[in-house]
Motif scaffolding. Structure first.
Motif, PDB file in Angstrom:
ATOM      1  N   SER A  76       0.954  -1.101  -0.057  1.00  0.00           N
ATOM      2  CA  SER A  76      -0.211   0.114  -0.047  1.00  0.00           C
ATOM      3  C   SER A  76       0.772   1.305  -0.110  1.00  0.00           C
ATOM      4  CB  SER A  76      -0.946   0.197   1.354  1.00  0.00           C
ATOM      5  OG  SER A  76      -0.145   0.204   2.333  1.00  0.00           O
ATOM      6  N   GLY A  77       2.086   1.340   0.243  1.00  0.00           N
ATOM      7  CA  GLY A  77       2.968   2.333   0.744  1.00  0.00           C
ATOM      8  C   GLY A  77       2.585   3.186   1.992  1.00  0.00           C
ATOM      9  N   SER A  78       1.689   2.691   2.690  1.00  0.00           N
ATOM     10  CA  SER A  78       1.571   3.476   4.098  1.00  0.00           C
ATOM     11  C   SER A  78       2.817   3.426   5.035  1.00  0.00           C
ATOM     12  CB  SER A  78       0.626   2.818   4.843  1.00  0.00           C
ATOM     13  OG  SER A  78       0.662   1.226   4.972  1.00  0.00           O
ATOM     14  N   THR A  79       3.068   4.279   5.630  1.00  0.00           N
ATOM     15  CA  THR A  79       4.472   4.443   6.482  1.00  0.00           C
ATOM     16  C   THR A  79       4.046   4.454   7.939  1.00  0.00           C
ATOM     17  OG1 THR A  79       4.209   6.530   5.906  1.00  0.00           O
ATOM     18  CG2 THR A  79       5.511   5.448   4.466  1.00  0.00           C
ATOM     19  N   TYR A  80       5.100   4.548   8.742  1.00  0.00           N
ATOM     20  CA  TYR A  80       4.837   4.586  10.175  1.00  0.00           C
ATOM     21  C   TYR A  80       6.411   5.030  10.485  1.00  0.00           C
ATOM     22  CZ  TYR A  80       3.714   4.024  14.946  1.00  0.00           C
ATOM     23  OH  TYR A  80       3.337   4.169  16.421  1.00  0.00           O
ATOM     24  N   TYR A  81       6.458   5.744  11.590  1.00  0.00           N
ATOM     25  CA  TYR A  81       7.850   6.447  11.992  1.00  0.00           C
ATOM     26  C   TYR A  81       7.694   6.559  13.670  1.00  0.00           C
ATOM     27  CZ  TYR A  81       8.066   8.353   7.213  1.00  0.00           C
ATOM     28  OH  TYR A  81       8.109   8.289   5.955  1.00  0.00           O
ATOM     29  N   ALA A  82       9.097   6.395  13.933  1.00  0.00           N
ATOM     30  CA  ALA A  82       9.270   6.431  15.469  1.00  0.00           C
ATOM     31  C   ALA A  82       9.123   8.102  15.883  1.00  0.00           C
ATOM     32  CB  ALA A  82      10.693   6.050  16.029  1.00  0.00           C
ATOM     33  N   ASP A  83       8.670   8.492  16.967  1.00  0.00           N
ATOM     34  CA  ASP A  83       8.432   9.815  17.243  1.00  0.00           C
ATOM     35  C   ASP A  83       9.705  10.623  17.169  1.00  0.00           C
ATOM     36  OD1 ASP A  83       6.034   9.204  19.998  1.00  0.00           O
ATOM     37  OD2 ASP A  83       5.714   9.325  17.768  1.00  0.00           O
ATOM     38  N   SER A  84      10.776  10.101  17.565  1.00  0.00           N
ATOM     39  CA  SER A  84      12.099  10.649  17.289  1.00  0.00           C
ATOM     40  C   SER A  84      12.611  11.373  16.078  1.00  0.00           C
ATOM     41  CB  SER A  84      13.310   9.825  17.969  1.00  0.00           C
ATOM     42  OG  SER A  84      13.266   8.786  17.287  1.00  0.00           O
ATOM     43  N   VAL A  85      11.954  10.732  14.690  1.00  0.00           N
ATOM     44  CA  VAL A  85      12.257  11.059  13.690  1.00  0.00           C
ATOM     45  C   VAL A  85      11.251  11.553  12.759  1.00  0.00           C
ATOM     46  CG1 VAL A  85      14.139   9.457  13.671  1.00  0.00           C
ATOM     47  CG2 VAL A  85      11.990   8.765  12.322  1.00  0.00           C
ATOM     48  N   LYS A  86       9.852  11.327  13.238  1.00  0.00           N
ATOM     49  CA  LYS A  86       8.789  11.920  12.662  1.00  0.00           C
ATOM     50  C   LYS A  86       8.913  13.586  12.082  1.00  0.00           C
ATOM     51  CE  LYS A  86       5.237  10.053  14.250  1.00  0.00           C
ATOM     52  NZ  LYS A  86       4.099   9.971  15.399  1.00  0.00           N
ATOM     53  N   GLY A  87       8.532  13.677  10.771  1.00  0.00           N
ATOM     54  CA  GLY A  87       8.727  15.003  10.309  1.00  0.00           C
ATOM     55  C   GLY A  87      10.182  15.457   9.691  1.00  0.00           C
ATOM     56  N   ARG A  88      11.136  14.457  10.117  1.00  0.00           N
ATOM     57  CA  ARG A  88      12.538  14.696   9.338  1.00  0.00           C
ATOM     58  C   ARG A  88      12.877  13.552   8.778  1.00  0.00           C
ATOM     59  NH1 ARG A  88      16.644  14.262  12.789  1.00  0.00           N
ATOM     60  NH2 ARG A  88      15.752  12.868  14.431  1.00  0.00           N
ATOM     61  N   PHE A  89      12.445  12.432   8.735  1.00  0.00           N
ATOM     62  CA  PHE A  89      12.915  11.248   7.838  1.00  0.00           C
ATOM     63  C   PHE A  89      11.526  10.672   7.118  1.00  0.00           C
ATOM     64  CE2 PHE A  89      16.234   9.127  10.840  1.00  0.00           C
ATOM     65  CZ  PHE A  89      16.980  10.341  11.092  1.00  0.00           C
ATOM     66  N   THR A  90      12.016  10.379   5.908  1.00  0.00           N
ATOM     67  CA  THR A  90      10.870   9.861   4.978  1.00  0.00           C
ATOM     68  C   THR A  90      11.355   8.445   4.646  1.00  0.00           C
ATOM     69  OG1 THR A  90      10.176  11.840   4.510  1.00  0.00           O
ATOM     70  CG2 THR A  90       9.707  10.305   2.913  1.00  0.00           C
ATOM     71  N   ILE A  91      10.550   7.306   4.640  1.00  0.00           N
ATOM     72  CA  ILE A  91      10.738   6.098   4.162  1.00  0.00           C
ATOM     73  C   ILE A  91      10.086   5.802   2.779  1.00  0.00           C
ATOM     74  CG2 ILE A  91       8.930   4.855   5.273  1.00  0.00           C
ATOM     75  CD1 ILE A  91      10.744   2.464   5.710  1.00  0.00           C
ATOM     76  N   SER A  92      10.656   5.370   1.728  1.00  0.00           N
ATOM     77  CA  SER A  92       9.920   4.935   0.620  1.00  0.00           C
ATOM     78  C   SER A  92      10.341   3.923  -0.149  1.00  0.00           C
ATOM     79  CB  SER A  92       9.998   6.237  -0.330  1.00  0.00           C
ATOM     80  OG  SER A  92      11.509   6.468  -0.609  1.00  0.00           O
ATOM     81  N   ARG A  93       9.737   3.583  -1.363  1.00  0.00           N
ATOM     82  CA  ARG A  93      10.278   2.201  -1.842  1.00  0.00           C
ATOM     83  C   ARG A  93      10.030   2.544  -3.362  1.00  0.00           C
ATOM     84  NH1 ARG A  93       4.910   2.553  -2.735  1.00  0.00           N
ATOM     85  NH2 ARG A  93       3.704   0.801  -2.780  1.00  0.00           N
ATOM     86  N   ASP A  94      10.904   1.456  -4.104  1.00  0.00           N
ATOM     87  CA  ASP A  94      10.679   1.670  -5.280  1.00  0.00           C
ATOM     88  C   ASP A  94      10.509   0.137  -5.639  1.00  0.00           C
ATOM     89  OD1 ASP A  94      11.338   1.222  -8.463  1.00  0.00           O
ATOM     90  OD2 ASP A  94      12.617   2.903  -8.147  1.00  0.00           O
ATOM     91  N   ASN A  95       9.223  -0.077  -6.318  1.00  0.00           N
ATOM     92  CA  ASN A  95       9.004  -1.749  -6.554  1.00  0.00           C
ATOM     93  C   ASN A  95       9.882  -2.263  -7.618  1.00  0.00           C
ATOM     94  OD1 ASN A  95       6.922  -0.310  -4.962  1.00  0.00           O
ATOM     95  ND2 ASN A  95       5.533  -2.018  -5.445  1.00  0.00           N
ATOM     96  N   GLY A  96       9.911  -1.553  -8.605  1.00  0.00           N
ATOM     97  CA  GLY A  96      10.756  -2.021  -9.646  1.00  0.00           C
ATOM     98  C   GLY A  96      12.270  -2.277  -9.643  1.00  0.00           C
ATOM     99  N   LYS A  97      12.827  -1.471  -8.614  1.00  0.00           N
ATOM    100  CA  LYS A  97      14.207  -1.678  -8.206  1.00  0.00           C
ATOM    101  C   LYS A  97      14.361  -2.617  -6.890  1.00  0.00           C
ATOM    102  CE  LYS A  97      15.920   2.707 -10.073  1.00  0.00           C
ATOM    103  NZ  LYS A  97      16.542   3.817  -9.938  1.00  0.00           N
ATOM    104  N   ASN A  98      13.437  -3.190  -6.242  1.00  0.00           N
ATOM    105  CA  ASN A  98      13.506  -3.829  -5.110  1.00  0.00           C
ATOM    106  C   ASN A  98      14.351  -3.049  -4.094  1.00  0.00           C
ATOM    107  OD1 ASN A  98      11.635  -5.978  -5.618  1.00  0.00           O
ATOM    108  ND2 ASN A  98      13.290  -6.775  -6.793  1.00  0.00           N
ATOM    109  N   THR A  99      13.912  -1.587  -4.040  1.00  0.00           N
ATOM    110  CA  THR A  99      14.867  -0.815  -3.051  1.00  0.00           C
ATOM    111  C   THR A  99      14.001  -0.063  -2.231  1.00  0.00           C
ATOM    112  OG1 THR A  99      16.537  -0.686  -4.720  1.00  0.00           O
ATOM    113  CG2 THR A  99      16.608   0.657  -2.980  1.00  0.00           C
ATOM    114  N   VAL A 100      14.536  -0.157  -1.003  1.00  0.00           N
ATOM    115  CA  VAL A 100      13.604   0.665  -0.183  1.00  0.00           C
ATOM    116  C   VAL A 100      14.689   2.110   0.516  1.00  0.00           C
ATOM    117  CG1 VAL A 100      14.193  -0.371   2.209  1.00  0.00           C
ATOM    118  CG2 VAL A 100      12.503   0.842   2.028  1.00  0.00           C
ATOM    119  N   TYR A 101      14.153   3.119   0.709  1.00  0.00           N
ATOM    120  CA  TYR A 101      14.989   4.214   1.012  1.00  0.00           C
ATOM    121  C   TYR A 101      14.841   4.902   2.393  1.00  0.00           C
ATOM    122  CZ  TYR A 101      15.512   4.093  -4.056  1.00  0.00           C
ATOM    123  OH  TYR A 101      15.880   3.349  -5.395  1.00  0.00           O
TER     124      TYR A 101
END
Length: 124
Positions: A55-80
């Motif tokens: 789905s692409g939904s995300t969840y963050y620890a409070d300590s990084v919320k608003g500063r870090f962003t997790i994402s993924r590229d399905n075609g490259k099998n890579t998460v950032y």
């Protein structure tokens, strides 16, 4: 088997940005969620962020919320992990991991495959 390889770590100054990558090979992600954890010297490994691969939904620890962003590229099998406004307390070895669940989970024992880690050092 799934192999995960992190890259992108380094030495930066406080306030800088850094982007970590985690490339998967083998049986890859399927529909399982992916997460990032970190471990500072003398501390327990802690949850940072997770993404539901389907789905692409995300969840963050409070300590990084608003500063870090997790994402993924399905075609490259890579998460950032895009990290901004870095602080000295973000210094740690960062690990990506594949969850043994489709839904987002935040505890270490719910992840079954781990990368080798990449060092992030933030100087003040």
């Amino acid at each position: 088997q799934v192999q995960l390889v992190e890259s992108g770590g380094g030495l930066v100054q406080a306030g800088d940005s850094l982007k970590l990558s985690c490339a998967a090979s083998g049986r890859t992600f399927g529909s399982y969620s992916m997460g990032w954890f970190r471990q500072a010297p003398g501390k327990e490994r802690e949850f940072v962020a997770a993404i539901n691969w389907r789905s692409g939904s995300t969840y963050y620890a409070d300590s990084v919320k608003g500063r870090f962003t997790i994402s993924r590229d399905n075609g490259k099998n890579t998460v950032y992990l895009q990290m901004s406004s870095l602080k000295p307390e973000d210094t740690a070895v960062y690990y990506c991991a594949r969850a043994a669940r489709i839904r987002i989970v935040t505890t270490r024992d719910e992840y079954d495959y781990w990368g080798q880690g990449t060092q992030v050092t933030v100087s003040s």
